[in-house]
Write an enzyme that holds these catalytic residues in place. Sequence first.
Site, PDB file in Angstrom:
ATOM      1  CE  LYS A  50       3.183  28.166   2.631  1.00 48.78           C
ATOM      2  NZ  LYS A  50       4.626  28.095   2.866  1.00 48.78           N
TER       3      LYS A  50
ATOM      4  CG  ASP B 156       7.838  30.487   2.486  1.00 49.19           C
ATOM      5  OD1 ASP B 156       7.771  31.112   3.567  1.00 49.19           O
ATOM      6  OD2 ASP B 156       6.931  29.742   2.068  1.00 49.19           O
TER       7      ASP B 156
END
Length: 270
Positions: free
Chosen positions: A68, A104
């Site tokens: 990420k 997210d």
Amino acid sequence: MMDANTSLFGLIGNPVAHSLSPIMHNQAFAATGYNGVYLAFRVTDPAGAITGIKALNVKGASVTLPHKVAVMEHLDEIDAIAARIGAVNTIVSNDGKLTGHNTDCRGAIDALQMKTPLENKSVAIIGAGGAARAIGFGLKSAAGHLTILNRTRKTGEQLAAELQADFLPLNDWQPDRHEILINTTPVGMHPNTDATLIAKKNLSKEMVVMDIVYNPIKTRFLREAAARGCQTINGVDMFVFQGAQQFELWTGQSAPVDVMRRAVLKALAI
Ligand code: ATR
């Protein structure tokens, strides 16, 4: 039906074998009639994967652990929220120009807002890792007052300072101080399903309790909260909403959230 116009999407991570994203996104494509296919790629070379995305004109990707952060320097643009979080979980290609996003953050906010308004609420996030960071940045603007509760003071204080939130050592938490409590640690995850960080007696029915763990869907924390009369939000809700925002970024269409949730719940039930 795949044909010469099918758009390819994929997951970049390692491991990826147990990911629920392929099932969720392929069922979303099927339900909306979008001509796309989504595959999981176990990647050890994130820079090479980004080159491949451009060369093959892949339309979009999800990014999961451990890549990420590593993918960021290889993208053409990072949107403002992902830049602030310092992590990307979604890549969108516009004719080969790649932009990084972080869904997210919105996933958690959307899941919470299904059950409770956030304005002026006092929220505590348990944990100070990557998930706490993404959720914290979302809540910083949406909620009233934010506290980071963490076992380790140093990492907890660091995240709290960045979020301009309060820090409290996990052991010093007192009941009745927070209206919303969110577990972002792996505590309670399979196979340690009997673990929880907050004693049942300290949960009261006015509280909204969320757990990002989705295996099991009903963690001990959520089971005990429900037994005390709290509103609960499980990890599947957050996972589905982060995926729904990915679908919208990639296709420009609104996501079939119920189809996506059913696909994930069915896969978890097997
Ligand atoms: P992620 O990036 O997926 O959120 P992480 O970076 O490993 O995961 O973060 C895990 C978080 O869960 C940390 O805040 C960790 O606390 P420490 O900073 O004290 O390590 C917390 N955590 C993990 N196991 C825990 C446990 N048994 N009790 C309390 N907190 C725990």
